[in-house]
Design a protein around this motif. Structure first.
Motif, PDB file in Angstrom:
ATOM      1  N   PHE A  59       0.808  -1.214   0.000  1.00  0.00           N
ATOM      2  CA  PHE A  59       0.000   0.000   0.000  1.00  0.00           C
ATOM      3  C   PHE A  59       0.847   1.272   0.000  1.00  0.00           C
ATOM      4  O   PHE A  59       0.404   2.315  -0.476  1.00  0.00           O
ATOM      5  CB  PHE A  59      -0.916   0.038   1.223  1.00  0.00           C
ATOM      6  N   ALA A  60       2.033   1.209   0.568  1.00  0.00           N
ATOM      7  CA  ALA A  60       2.865   2.414   0.731  1.00  0.00           C
ATOM      8  C   ALA A  60       3.233   3.005  -0.630  1.00  0.00           C
ATOM      9  O   ALA A  60       3.649   2.287  -1.544  1.00  0.00           O
ATOM     10  CB  ALA A  60       4.124   2.077   1.514  1.00  0.00           C
ATOM     11  N   PHE A  61       3.087   4.323  -0.734  1.00  0.00           N
ATOM     12  CA  PHE A  61       3.483   5.023  -1.949  1.00  0.00           C
ATOM     13  C   PHE A  61       4.965   5.383  -1.911  1.00  0.00           C
ATOM     14  O   PHE A  61       5.671   5.275  -2.913  1.00  0.00           O
ATOM     15  CB  PHE A  61       2.630   6.283  -2.120  1.00  0.00           C
ATOM     16  N   GLN A  62       5.415   5.836  -0.731  1.00  0.00           N
ATOM     17  CA  GLN A  62       6.816   6.202  -0.527  1.00  0.00           C
ATOM     18  C   GLN A  62       7.246   5.726   0.853  1.00  0.00           C
ATOM     19  O   GLN A  62       6.419   5.393   1.696  1.00  0.00           O
ATOM     20  CB  GLN A  62       7.007   7.724  -0.569  1.00  0.00           C
ATOM     21  N   TYR A  63       8.559   5.761   1.064  1.00  0.00           N
ATOM     22  CA  TYR A  63       9.093   5.551   2.405  1.00  0.00           C
ATOM     23  C   TYR A  63       9.920   6.761   2.815  1.00  0.00           C
ATOM     24  O   TYR A  63      10.753   7.253   2.042  1.00  0.00           O
ATOM     25  CB  TYR A  63       9.955   4.286   2.463  1.00  0.00           C
ATOM     26  N   LEU A  64       9.663   7.240   4.022  1.00  0.00           N
ATOM     27  CA  LEU A  64      10.471   8.267   4.651  1.00  0.00           C
ATOM     28  C   LEU A  64      11.368   7.572   5.657  1.00  0.00           C
ATOM     29  O   LEU A  64      10.880   6.847   6.523  1.00  0.00           O
ATOM     30  CB  LEU A  64       9.599   9.289   5.377  1.00  0.00           C
ATOM     31  N   VAL A  65      12.668   7.781   5.530  1.00  0.00           N
ATOM     32  CA  VAL A  65      13.628   7.123   6.425  1.00  0.00           C
ATOM     33  C   VAL A  65      14.538   8.196   7.021  1.00  0.00           C
ATOM     34  O   VAL A  65      15.017   9.080   6.312  1.00  0.00           O
ATOM     35  CB  VAL A  65      14.479   6.079   5.675  1.00  0.00           C
ATOM     36  N   ALA A  66      14.758   8.112   8.333  1.00  0.00           N
ATOM     37  CA  ALA A  66      15.599   9.082   9.024  1.00  0.00           C
ATOM     38  C   ALA A  66      16.587   8.368   9.928  1.00  0.00           C
ATOM     39  O   ALA A  66      16.317   7.277  10.444  1.00  0.00           O
ATOM     40  CB  ALA A  66      14.753  10.049   9.844  1.00  0.00           C
ATOM     41  N   ALA A  67      17.754   8.984  10.123  1.00  0.00           N
ATOM     42  CA  ALA A  67      18.760   8.461  11.046  1.00  0.00           C
ATOM     43  C   ALA A  67      19.601   9.626  11.555  1.00  0.00           C
ATOM     44  O   ALA A  67      19.693  10.675  10.912  1.00  0.00           O
ATOM     45  CB  ALA A  67      19.650   7.423  10.364  1.00  0.00           C
ATOM     46  N   VAL A  68      20.217   9.422  12.708  1.00  0.00           N
ATOM     47  CA  VAL A  68      21.038  10.449  13.347  1.00  0.00           C
ATOM     48  C   VAL A  68      22.502  10.057  13.268  1.00  0.00           C
ATOM     49  O   VAL A  68      22.851   8.887  13.452  1.00  0.00           O
ATOM     50  CB  VAL A  68      20.618  10.641  14.823  1.00  0.00           C
ATOM     51  N   LYS A  69      23.360  11.036  12.984  1.00  0.00           N
ATOM     52  CA  LYS A  69      24.791  10.762  12.888  1.00  0.00           C
ATOM     53  C   LYS A  69      25.378  10.541  14.278  1.00  0.00           C
ATOM     54  O   LYS A  69      25.179  11.331  15.195  1.00  0.00           O
ATOM     55  CB  LYS A  69      25.516  11.927  12.196  1.00  0.00           C
ATOM     56  N   THR A  70      26.106   9.453  14.408  1.00  0.00           N
ATOM     57  CA  THR A  70      26.729   9.086  15.685  1.00  0.00           C
ATOM     58  C   THR A  70      28.212   8.827  15.449  1.00  0.00           C
ATOM     59  O   THR A  70      28.678   8.757  14.316  1.00  0.00           O
ATOM     60  CB  THR A  70      26.091   7.827  16.262  1.00  0.00           C
ATOM     61  N   THR A  71      28.964   8.659  16.536  1.00  0.00           N
ATOM     62  CA  THR A  71      30.362   8.284  16.427  1.00  0.00           C
ATOM     63  C   THR A  71      30.459   6.797  16.182  1.00  0.00           C
ATOM     64  O   THR A  71      29.879   6.008  16.927  1.00  0.00           O
ATOM     65  CB  THR A  71      31.132   8.643  17.714  1.00  0.00           C
ATOM     66  N   PRO A  72      31.149   6.339  15.115  1.00  0.00           N
ATOM     67  CA  PRO A  72      31.290   4.905  14.875  1.00  0.00           C
ATOM     68  C   PRO A  72      31.879   4.182  16.073  1.00  0.00           C
ATOM     69  O   PRO A  72      32.736   4.723  16.769  1.00  0.00           O
ATOM     70  CB  PRO A  72      32.225   4.832  13.652  1.00  0.00           C
ATOM     71  N   ALA A  73      31.421   2.964  16.316  1.00  0.00           N
ATOM     72  CA  ALA A  73      31.882   2.202  17.471  1.00  0.00           C
ATOM     73  C   ALA A  73      33.399   2.056  17.495  1.00  0.00           C
ATOM     74  O   ALA A  73      34.034   2.118  18.528  1.00  0.00           O
ATOM     75  CB  ALA A  73      31.215   0.824  17.472  1.00  0.00           C
ATOM     76  N   ALA A  74      34.005   1.875  16.321  1.00  0.00           N
ATOM     77  CA  ALA A  74      35.442   1.671  16.242  1.00  0.00           C
ATOM     78  C   ALA A  74      36.241   2.899  16.666  1.00  0.00           C
ATOM     79  O   ALA A  74      37.397   2.808  17.059  1.00  0.00           O
ATOM     80  CB  ALA A  74      35.843   1.278  14.814  1.00  0.00           C
ATOM     81  N   ALA A  75      35.596   4.082  16.604  1.00  0.00           N
ATOM     82  CA  ALA A  75      36.303   5.331  16.916  1.00  0.00           C
ATOM     83  C   ALA A  75      36.081   5.780  18.358  1.00  0.00           C
ATOM     84  O   ALA A  75      36.637   6.746  18.794  1.00  0.00           O
ATOM     85  CB  ALA A  75      35.827   6.437  15.968  1.00  0.00           C
ATOM     86  N   ARG A  76      35.232   5.038  19.100  1.00  0.00           N
ATOM     87  CA  ARG A  76      34.933   5.434  20.467  1.00  0.00           C
ATOM     88  C   ARG A  76      36.048   5.011  21.416  1.00  0.00           C
ATOM     89  O   ARG A  76      36.724   4.038  21.181  1.00  0.00           O
ATOM     90  CB  ARG A  76      33.585   4.813  20.895  1.00  0.00           C
TER      91      ARG A  76
END
Length: 237
Positions: free
Chosen positions: A220-237
């Motif tokens: 049924f979906a016409f479009q998808y809205l996708v969001a994400a937040v920038k974080t520090t990569p685990a390898a760099a922590r």
């Protein structure tokens, strides 16, 4: 393998095809993204900003302080300059923003990545170069698994390109819910949030979607809205 010259030819062909689009194609504010937005963003970048309607709306409702647009189609970019603080006329697949551009708290890619030869590379550049840590990226792509497309292909044997919509003739890439989410699978991004569009709660599709507990939502979906937040990569922590 696509060479830089091939990419430039594809971009040139797309620019020419945009000349036949309707005014609404470039000028609609994307209010449906509101649930995915941060409360306020100091700097907002809209990739494929059209005439700047979404950026103007964000300022009007107090969600943005400074707005920047990128647009490949010159007439739309010219109008966007009356709506946004900065507008850059460029093909983002083949050119960067001016050197010294400050990163952004919010990056929007609304119905633009499906026009790209390599949308995954574009997302990577946006996230690494232009998105602040803690900033949000919001992507919108059409759903190729929509029942209208599947019925036309499966029952009538038709896959016909048109001026606007899911099978827009300027679309180079096609997405389902899964591949839309994969666009934002990135080492610098956290968990994605995903919302379908085109399913109004009291519409026949909305009622059927509720009664079937969302089993057919992806059709049924016409479009998808996708969001994400920038974080520090685990390898760099």
């Amino acid at each position: 393998m696509l060479t830089p010259s091939t990419k430039r030819l594809a971009a040139g062909a797309s620019v020419q095809q945009y000349g036949g689009k309707s005014a609404a194609y470039f000028g609609s504010a994307r209010r449906e993204i509101l649930p995915l937005l941060p409360a306020h963003s100091r700097r907002v970048l809209d990739l494929g900003c059209g005439t700047g309607a979404t950026l103007a709306w964000l300022k009007q409702i107090g969600r943005a302080a400074h707005t920047t647009g990128i647009e490949i189609f010159a007439p739309a970019a010219a109008e966007a300059r009356t709506q946004a603080d900065d507008v850059h006329l460029l093909d983002f697949e083949n050119a960067d923003l001016p050197e010294g551009t400050e990163p952004f708290d919010l990056v929007l890619c609304l119905d633009v990545l499906e026009h790209f030869v390599d949308p995954w590379c574009a997302v990577d550049r946006l996230v690494r170069r232009y998105l602040l840590e803690g900033g949000t990226i919001v992507v919108s792509v059409p759903n190729i698994r929509n029942y209208r497309v599947l019925a036309s292909l499966g029952l009538r044997g038709r896959w016909e390109y048109v001026d606007e919509g899911t099978l827009d003739r300027t679309h180079l890439r096609f997405f389902t819910r899964r591949s839309a989410l994969q666009l934002l699978e990135h080492p610098h991004l956290g968990t994605q949030r995903c919302l379908p569009t085109g399913i109004r709660p009291l519409s026949p599709k909305g009622i059927l979607n509720t009664l079937t507990m969302g089993i057919f939502q992806e059709f049924f979906a016409f479009q998808y809205l996708v969001a994400a937040v920038k974080t520090t990569p685990a390898a760099a922590r």
